[in-house]
Write an enzyme that holds these catalytic residues in place. Sequence first.
Site, mmCIF file in Angstrom:
data_model
loop_
_atom_site.group_PDB
_atom_site.id
_atom_site.type_symbol
_atom_site.label_atom_id
_atom_site.label_comp_id
_atom_site.label_asym_id
_atom_site.label_seq_id
_atom_site.Cartn_x
_atom_site.Cartn_y
_atom_site.Cartn_z
ATOM 1 N N ARG A 21 39.820 44.671 41.527
ATOM 2 C CA ARG A 21 40.339 43.349 41.879
ATOM 3 C C ARG A 21 40.202 43.185 43.378
ATOM 4 O O ARG A 21 40.516 44.104 44.132
ATOM 5 C CB ARG A 21 41.809 43.256 41.467
ATOM 6 C CG ARG A 21 42.392 41.882 41.615
ATOM 7 C CD ARG A 21 43.885 41.879 41.377
ATOM 8 N NE ARG A 21 44.616 42.076 42.617
ATOM 9 C CZ ARG A 21 45.894 41.748 42.791
ATOM 10 N NH1 ARG A 21 46.601 41.245 41.798
ATOM 11 N NH2 ARG A 21 46.483 41.941 43.944
ATOM 12 N N ASP A 46 42.894 37.472 41.485
ATOM 13 C CA ASP A 46 44.175 36.895 41.063
ATOM 14 C C ASP A 46 44.471 35.676 41.945
ATOM 15 O O ASP A 46 44.708 35.825 43.149
ATOM 16 C CB ASP A 46 45.269 37.962 41.228
ATOM 17 C CG ASP A 46 46.592 37.546 40.606
ATOM 18 O OD1 ASP A 46 46.734 36.365 40.227
ATOM 19 O OD2 ASP A 46 47.488 38.415 40.514
ATOM 20 N N GLU A 68 51.244 37.665 32.916
ATOM 21 C CA GLU A 68 52.161 38.701 33.414
ATOM 22 C C GLU A 68 53.604 38.206 33.490
ATOM 23 O O GLU A 68 54.519 39.020 33.486
ATOM 24 C CB GLU A 68 51.700 39.255 34.762
ATOM 25 C CG GLU A 68 51.733 38.257 35.890
ATOM 26 C CD GLU A 68 51.180 38.835 37.201
ATOM 27 O OE1 GLU A 68 50.158 39.523 37.160
ATOM 28 O OE2 GLU A 68 51.792 38.571 38.238
ATOM 29 N N ARG A 109 47.802 39.158 29.554
ATOM 30 C CA ARG A 109 48.316 40.133 30.527
ATOM 31 C C ARG A 109 49.781 40.515 30.323
ATOM 32 O O ARG A 109 50.314 41.338 31.065
ATOM 33 C CB ARG A 109 48.147 39.562 31.948
ATOM 34 C CG ARG A 109 46.741 39.721 32.406
ATOM 35 C CD ARG A 109 46.525 39.272 33.803
ATOM 36 N NE ARG A 109 47.412 39.812 34.800
ATOM 37 C CZ ARG A 109 47.434 41.074 35.208
ATOM 38 N NH1 ARG A 109 46.633 41.960 34.669
ATOM 39 N NH2 ARG A 109 48.272 41.448 36.167
ATOM 40 N N GLU A 118 45.509 47.125 34.368
ATOM 41 C CA GLU A 118 45.686 47.126 35.824
ATOM 42 C C GLU A 118 46.314 48.450 36.257
ATOM 43 O O GLU A 118 47.212 48.972 35.594
ATOM 44 C CB GLU A 118 46.605 45.967 36.232
ATOM 45 C CG GLU A 118 46.843 45.879 37.730
ATOM 46 C CD GLU A 118 47.711 44.681 38.111
ATOM 47 O OE1 GLU A 118 48.368 44.094 37.235
ATOM 48 O OE2 GLU A 118 47.717 44.332 39.309
HETATM 49 O O1 KDG Z 1 56.481 41.468 40.371
HETATM 50 C C1 KDG Z 1 55.383 40.635 40.607
HETATM 51 C C2 KDG Z 1 54.137 41.425 40.859
HETATM 52 O O2 KDG Z 1 53.992 42.447 39.917
HETATM 53 C C3 KDG Z 1 52.935 40.536 40.810
HETATM 54 O O3 KDG Z 1 52.976 39.649 41.873
HETATM 55 C C4 KDG Z 1 51.676 41.343 40.859
HETATM 56 O O4 KDG Z 1 50.346 39.455 40.282
HETATM 57 C C5 KDG Z 1 50.498 40.650 40.300
HETATM 58 C C6 KDG Z 1 49.440 41.476 39.726
HETATM 59 O O5 KDG Z 1 48.526 40.894 39.171
HETATM 60 O O6 KDG Z 1 49.517 42.695 39.826
HETATM 61 MG MG MG Z 2 48.843 38.893 38.862
#
Ligand code: KDG
Ligand code: MG
Length: 403
Positions: free
Chosen positions: A147, A210, A262, A283, A339
């Site tokens: 990434r 991201d 996420e 995710r 990840e």
């Molecule tokens: O707690 C939030 C983070 O884990 C986040 O901002 C990390 O976006 C993130 C990622 O893709 O790892």
């Molecule tokens: Mg993220």
Amino acid sequence: MKIERLQTIVTCPGRNFVTVKITTSDGVHGLGDATLNGRELAVRAYLEEHVFPCLVGRDPRDIEDIWQYLYRGAYWRRGPVTMTAIAAIDMALWDILGKLAGMPVYRLLGGRSRAGLMVYGHANGRDHEEAVDEVRRHVEAGYQAVRVQSGVPGLDKVYGVGPAAGFYEPAQKGLPPEERWDTALYLRHTPELFRKVREAVGPDVHLLHDAHHRLTPIEAGRLGKDLEPYRLFWLEDPTPAENQESFRLIRQHTTTPLAVGEVFNSVWDCKDLIREQLIDYIRSTLVHAGGITHLRRIADYAALYQVRTGFHGATDLSPVCMAAAVNFGLWAPNFGIQELMPHSALTDAVFPHAYRFDKGFLVMDDEVPGLGVEIDEALAAQHPYERAYLPVARLRDGAMWNW
Ligand code: KDG
Ligand code: MG
């Protein structure tokens, strides 16, 4: 056999983690991750006040019934605090079941589908040149997927980029820091970043990015289109996904694969995204979306639509969650990628674990029963909780924006 004791262990070996430990009448124990970045103690209170008292005396092998009891039975469904608490209990119960069976959890799920989980690392640079160097460093270390995040000229702080090359930890001690955001600058510089990275590392390395919820759907469509020549593995969180329909607009404009989820807590957050094939990778991960029991349902549903997993794996997901994710990914037929943001040596010492990085993959030695992770409680106790928050973002005029 009965659940005899339930505890939370809160520790800060550099960053905060909340862990659930369940001990049975036979003396078997299981661990679950209950960490919700910046809201840790809300989950602890939910567990200690509202969940633990209801579980004492139950059979720890009734994982499904306990899951349904905590989800349906609570009347108040979903939400990050509730679903993180349920996830922690669920993980701990799977850990216990594996230990009782003398098998790793992936065997209980149906056995291995693969030898290891392809991971992506984080190449973070304060500028494009530093980001390119970081990608090279990851490739030399064996990563097949990276990434890439870079500083943006004109912005002091950007998501994914720390004060030094490489290192990035978004949560900061004290109250939430404020960052400025400017979408126009970001959209102008990001395609150029990927042009340079692709030119430097060639066509074979998987590149990811991201956007961290910062764009509107049409802006996301434009970024996806501008990035098409560089063949990304995925563009993540291009726009906030509360409105699942908004991804239709992005899809109409770009073939860059999309990854989302996420911050999702349940299948209801991604049902339309999956069914309409508006995303390519889901995710959501075990700690924030109800544990192994619920993620298995999401993964199976996603498989029907050729959506693959790409679980969140930032540093706020403790080694307990990562151990569960490795078991899950070894099994999941539609696993895509995992990840990996390596934890500090101190965190790894607090949570000794069986999974390890090997040439771009997370692997685990065969027959470790349960999840394959433990907690050193004495060491954890030496590092008490410290209040910390994720940053917040404001536009140049001061209005709040999505961090
Ligand atoms: O707690 C939030 C983070 O884990 C986040 O901002 C990390 O976006 C993130 C990622 O893709 O790892
Ligand atoms: Mg993220």
